[in-house]
Design a protein around this motif. Structure first.
Motif, PDB file in Angstrom:
ATOM      1  N   ASN A 120      -7.553   6.948  35.337  1.00 34.20           N
ATOM      2  CA  ASN A 120      -8.275   6.003  34.980  1.00 34.20           C
ATOM      3  C   ASN A 120      -8.901   4.778  33.756  1.00 34.20           C
ATOM      4  O   ASN A 120      -9.334   4.144  33.839  1.00 34.20           O
ATOM      5  CB  ASN A 120     -10.002   6.620  35.858  1.00 34.20           C
ATOM      6  N   TYR A 121      -7.737   4.763  32.785  1.00 36.77           N
ATOM      7  CA  TYR A 121      -7.526   4.748  31.318  1.00 36.77           C
ATOM      8  C   TYR A 121      -6.799   3.609  31.499  1.00 36.77           C
ATOM      9  O   TYR A 121      -5.740   3.825  32.219  1.00 36.77           O
ATOM     10  CB  TYR A 121      -7.581   5.768  30.654  1.00 36.77           C
ATOM     11  N   TYR A 122      -7.493   2.603  30.520  1.00 40.54           N
ATOM     12  CA  TYR A 122      -6.342   1.640  29.989  1.00 40.54           C
ATOM     13  C   TYR A 122      -5.138   2.236  29.037  1.00 40.54           C
ATOM     14  O   TYR A 122      -6.108   3.342  28.693  1.00 40.54           O
ATOM     15  CB  TYR A 122      -7.328   0.726  29.441  1.00 40.54           C
ATOM     16  N   MET A 123      -4.311   1.164  28.656  1.00 40.92           N
ATOM     17  CA  MET A 123      -3.268   2.044  28.149  1.00 40.92           C
ATOM     18  C   MET A 123      -2.165   1.363  27.010  1.00 40.92           C
ATOM     19  O   MET A 123      -1.998   0.245  27.444  1.00 40.92           O
ATOM     20  CB  MET A 123      -2.459   3.025  29.080  1.00 40.92           C
ATOM     21  N   GLY A 124      -1.630   1.163  26.469  1.00 35.05           N
ATOM     22  CA  GLY A 124      -0.888   0.564  25.684  1.00 35.05           C
ATOM     23  C   GLY A 124      -0.378   1.469  24.132  1.00 35.05           C
ATOM     24  O   GLY A 124      -0.272   2.703  24.037  1.00 35.05           O
ATOM     25  N   TRP A 125       0.630   0.061  24.164  1.00 33.58           N
ATOM     26  CA  TRP A 125       1.086   0.815  22.895  1.00 33.58           C
ATOM     27  C   TRP A 125       1.035   0.549  21.110  1.00 33.58           C
ATOM     28  O   TRP A 125       0.414  -0.579  21.420  1.00 33.58           O
ATOM     29  CB  TRP A 125       3.472   0.440  22.565  1.00 33.58           C
ATOM     30  N   PHE A 126       0.791   1.787  20.442  1.00 26.30           N
ATOM     31  CA  PHE A 126       0.860   1.249  18.626  1.00 26.30           C
ATOM     32  C   PHE A 126       1.940   1.620  18.320  1.00 26.30           C
ATOM     33  O   PHE A 126       2.503   2.511  18.820  1.00 26.30           O
ATOM     34  CB  PHE A 126      -0.296   1.732  18.897  1.00 26.30           C
ATOM     35  N   ARG A 127       1.617   1.536  16.703  1.00 23.94           N
ATOM     36  CA  ARG A 127       2.902   1.795  16.005  1.00 23.94           C
ATOM     37  C   ARG A 127       1.878   1.655  14.273  1.00 23.94           C
ATOM     38  O   ARG A 127       0.887   0.862  14.218  1.00 23.94           O
ATOM     39  CB  ARG A 127       4.290   1.305  16.016  1.00 23.94           C
ATOM     40  N   GLN A 128       2.361   2.090  13.322  1.00 19.32           N
ATOM     41  CA  GLN A 128       1.938   2.383  12.159  1.00 19.32           C
ATOM     42  C   GLN A 128       3.558   2.551  11.134  1.00 19.32           C
ATOM     43  O   GLN A 128       3.475   3.769  11.863  1.00 19.32           O
ATOM     44  CB  GLN A 128       0.962   3.474  12.232  1.00 19.32           C
ATOM     45  N   ALA A 129       3.708   1.622  10.655  1.00 20.16           N
ATOM     46  CA  ALA A 129       4.395   2.357   9.699  1.00 20.16           C
ATOM     47  C   ALA A 129       3.997   2.657   8.601  1.00 20.16           C
ATOM     48  O   ALA A 129       2.883   2.860   8.134  1.00 20.16           O
ATOM     49  CB  ALA A 129       4.851   0.204   9.067  1.00 20.16           C
ATOM     50  N   SER A 130       4.930   3.131   7.751  1.00 24.21           N
ATOM     51  CA  SER A 130       4.726   4.238   6.272  1.00 24.21           C
ATOM     52  C   SER A 130       3.821   3.406   5.192  1.00 24.21           C
ATOM     53  O   SER A 130       3.865   1.388   5.332  1.00 24.21           O
ATOM     54  CB  SER A 130       5.599   4.298   5.397  1.00 24.21           C
ATOM     55  N   ALA A 149       9.074   2.090  12.117  1.00 25.67           N
ATOM     56  CA  ALA A 149       7.003   2.688  11.961  1.00 25.67           C
ATOM     57  C   ALA A 149       6.868   3.909  13.548  1.00 25.67           C
ATOM     58  O   ALA A 149       8.168   4.298  13.838  1.00 25.67           O
ATOM     59  CB  ALA A 149       6.301   2.038  13.158  1.00 25.67           C
ATOM     60  N   MET A 150       6.177   4.896  13.306  1.00 24.24           N
ATOM     61  CA  MET A 150       5.635   5.781  14.275  1.00 24.24           C
ATOM     62  C   MET A 150       5.046   5.016  15.352  1.00 24.24           C
ATOM     63  O   MET A 150       4.181   4.070  14.827  1.00 24.24           O
ATOM     64  CB  MET A 150       4.894   6.492  13.621  1.00 24.24           C
ATOM     65  N   TYR A 151       5.483   5.172  16.958  1.00 27.69           N
ATOM     66  CA  TYR A 151       5.362   4.970  17.602  1.00 27.69           C
ATOM     67  C   TYR A 151       4.630   5.536  18.548  1.00 27.69           C
ATOM     68  O   TYR A 151       4.478   6.417  18.757  1.00 27.69           O
ATOM     69  CB  TYR A 151       6.261   4.075  18.611  1.00 27.69           C
ATOM     70  N   TYR A 152       2.656   4.724  18.926  1.00 30.56           N
ATOM     71  CA  TYR A 152       1.653   5.513  19.466  1.00 30.56           C
ATOM     72  C   TYR A 152       1.500   5.269  20.909  1.00 30.56           C
ATOM     73  O   TYR A 152       1.261   4.226  21.315  1.00 30.56           O
ATOM     74  CB  TYR A 152       0.533   6.247  18.620  1.00 30.56           C
ATOM     75  N   CYS A 153       1.656   6.566  22.033  1.00 34.26           N
ATOM     76  CA  CYS A 153       1.091   5.700  23.136  1.00 34.26           C
ATOM     77  C   CYS A 153      -0.671   5.864  23.036  1.00 34.26           C
ATOM     78  O   CYS A 153      -1.239   7.273  22.973  1.00 34.26           O
ATOM     79  CB  CYS A 153       1.808   5.886  24.301  1.00 34.26           C
ATOM     80  N   ALA A 154      -1.307   5.235  23.946  1.00 37.08           N
ATOM     81  CA  ALA A 154      -2.516   5.591  23.599  1.00 37.08           C
ATOM     82  C   ALA A 154      -3.693   5.315  25.137  1.00 37.08           C
ATOM     83  O   ALA A 154      -3.099   4.561  25.651  1.00 37.08           O
ATOM     84  CB  ALA A 154      -3.702   4.590  22.625  1.00 37.08           C
ATOM     85  N   ALA A 155      -4.899   5.859  25.305  1.00 39.22           N
ATOM     86  CA  ALA A 155      -5.613   5.381  26.404  1.00 39.22           C
ATOM     87  C   ALA A 155      -7.307   5.484  26.242  1.00 39.22           C
ATOM     88  O   ALA A 155      -7.819   6.298  24.861  1.00 39.22           O
ATOM     89  CB  ALA A 155      -5.470   6.977  26.993  1.00 39.22           C
TER      90      ALA A 155
END
Length: 122
Positions: free
Chosen positions: A31-41, A91-97
């Motif tokens: 039921n959640y919307y999802m996406g990819w994010f990243r964070q570089a140092s 970067a560190m890549y994150y999945c999120a909902a």
């Protein structure tokens, strides 16, 4: 509660490819919307690719034409195919909902995975 587990990160040379996966679990994960994010140092977390309200993909300008977001609803899994990788993609890549698309856009998601490191270097 939604649990997100990313995999597929690693080290590649410039021009290489990687495919990230995010396995979602929990009673209402679908039921959640999802996406990819990243964070570089030393930088803030940024959106990379998300699915909009109408289900269409949306990409950051920096990855358009190189990255592709997709999902397998039956497996409750989100993917990010990354081609023509550049050192600045490191970067560190994150999945999120998130319960709403605006939360993805604002990087104010309800649930985050632990992240998977992507390093692009020669």
């Amino acid at each position: 509660q939604v649990q997100l587990v990313e995999s597929g990160g690693g080290s590649v040379q410039p021009g290489g490819s990687l495919r990230l996966s995010c396995a979602a679990s929990g009673a209402t994960a679908s039921n959640y919307y999802m996406g990819w994010f990243r964070q570089a140092s030393g930088k803030e977390r940024e959106g990379v690719a998300i699915f909009e309200n109408d289900g269409s993909p949306s990409y950051a300008d920096s990855v358009k034409g190189r990255f592709t977001i997709s999902r397998d609803a039956a497996k409750n899994t989100l993917y990010l195919q990354m081609d023509s990788l550049k050192p600045e993609d490191t970067a560190m890549y994150y999945c999120a909902a998130a319960s709403a698309v605006w939360k993805l856009v604002q990087v104010e998601c309800d649930y985050w995975g632990q992240g998977t490191q992507v390093t692009v270097s020669s």
